[in-house]
Design a protein around this motif. Sequence first.
Motif, PDB file in Angstrom:
ATOM      1  N   GLU A  76       5.763  -5.111   5.416  1.00 36.69           N
ATOM      2  CA  GLU A  76       4.397  -4.746   4.514  1.00 36.69           C
ATOM      3  C   GLU A  76       3.730  -6.051   4.527  1.00 36.69           C
ATOM      4  OE1 GLU A  76       6.394  -4.234   0.718  1.00 36.69           O
ATOM      5  OE2 GLU A  76       7.275  -1.788   1.325  1.00 36.69           O
ATOM      6  N   ASN A  77       4.378  -7.226   4.664  1.00 38.36           N
ATOM      7  CA  ASN A  77       3.472  -8.331   4.538  1.00 38.36           C
ATOM      8  C   ASN A  77       2.814  -8.447   6.066  1.00 38.36           C
ATOM      9  OD1 ASN A  77       4.512  -9.197   2.372  1.00 38.36           O
ATOM     10  ND2 ASN A  77       6.093 -10.683   3.134  1.00 38.36           N
ATOM     11  N   VAL A  78       3.216  -8.006   7.018  1.00 38.67           N
ATOM     12  CA  VAL A  78       2.690  -8.157   8.375  1.00 38.67           C
ATOM     13  C   VAL A  78       1.352  -7.153   8.380  1.00 38.67           C
ATOM     14  CG1 VAL A  78       2.713  -7.355  10.903  1.00 38.67           C
ATOM     15  CG2 VAL A  78       4.448  -8.846   9.784  1.00 38.67           C
ATOM     16  N   GLN A  79       1.621  -6.155   7.645  1.00 37.22           N
ATOM     17  CA  GLN A  79       0.527  -4.900   7.621  1.00 37.22           C
ATOM     18  C   GLN A  79      -0.533  -5.609   6.659  1.00 37.22           C
ATOM     19  OE1 GLN A  79       0.328  -2.090   9.328  1.00 37.22           O
ATOM     20  NE2 GLN A  79      -1.546  -1.788   8.513  1.00 37.22           N
ATOM     21  N   THR A  80      -0.132  -6.099   5.683  1.00 32.81           N
ATOM     22  CA  THR A  80      -1.147  -6.548   4.861  1.00 32.81           C
ATOM     23  C   THR A  80      -1.845  -8.096   5.465  1.00 32.81           C
ATOM     24  OG1 THR A  80      -0.076  -6.422   2.907  1.00 32.81           O
ATOM     25  CG2 THR A  80      -1.873  -7.888   2.811  1.00 32.81           C
ATOM     26  N   LEU A  81      -1.374  -8.790   6.098  1.00 35.67           N
ATOM     27  CA  LEU A  81      -2.007  -9.581   7.127  1.00 35.67           C
ATOM     28  C   LEU A  81      -2.923  -9.006   8.024  1.00 35.67           C
ATOM     29  CD1 LEU A  81       0.894 -12.300   7.761  1.00 35.67           C
ATOM     30  CD2 LEU A  81      -1.293 -12.603   6.100  1.00 35.67           C
ATOM     31  N   ARG A  82      -2.449  -7.865   8.851  1.00 29.36           N
ATOM     32  CA  ARG A  82      -3.451  -7.448   9.746  1.00 29.36           C
ATOM     33  C   ARG A  82      -4.536  -6.750   8.941  1.00 29.36           C
ATOM     34  NH1 ARG A  82       1.149  -4.191  13.361  1.00 29.36           N
ATOM     35  NH2 ARG A  82       1.528  -6.059  14.636  1.00 29.36           N
ATOM     36  N   GLU A  83      -4.596  -6.366   7.915  1.00 31.41           N
ATOM     37  CA  GLU A  83      -5.648  -5.478   7.212  1.00 31.41           C
ATOM     38  C   GLU A  83      -6.505  -6.372   6.810  1.00 31.41           C
ATOM     39  OE1 GLU A  83      -3.617  -3.144   4.033  1.00 31.41           O
ATOM     40  OE2 GLU A  83      -2.861  -1.662   5.541  1.00 31.41           O
TER      41      GLU A  83
END
Length: 93
Positions: A76-83
């Motif tokens: 979830e954190n990686v996805q948030t960073l990517r977004e």
Amino acid sequence: LLKAQGISNTELSEQIKLQKIVTSLAGKNISVEEKEIDEYIEKNKETLPQDQDANKLRGSIKEQLREEKLQQKIQENVQTLREKAKIYFFVNY
């Protein structure tokens, strides 16, 4: 063994350090409730070892559930960073 995987001792040390940092950052507020363990046991009672000590089994399940939650939180954190990331690619033709 490391040579077979194509990594050096230094690279392994760096990977371990990074993994510890990520785990400490993402895993601060992760907990597993007794109810979750009970639910897991109920759902998986057919496949769980019957001859294992109950406390050991619960401990293993707790660690497995914690690890699953940790991996989910990291994703979830990686996805948030990517977004939120603003990455620009400069292509030379």
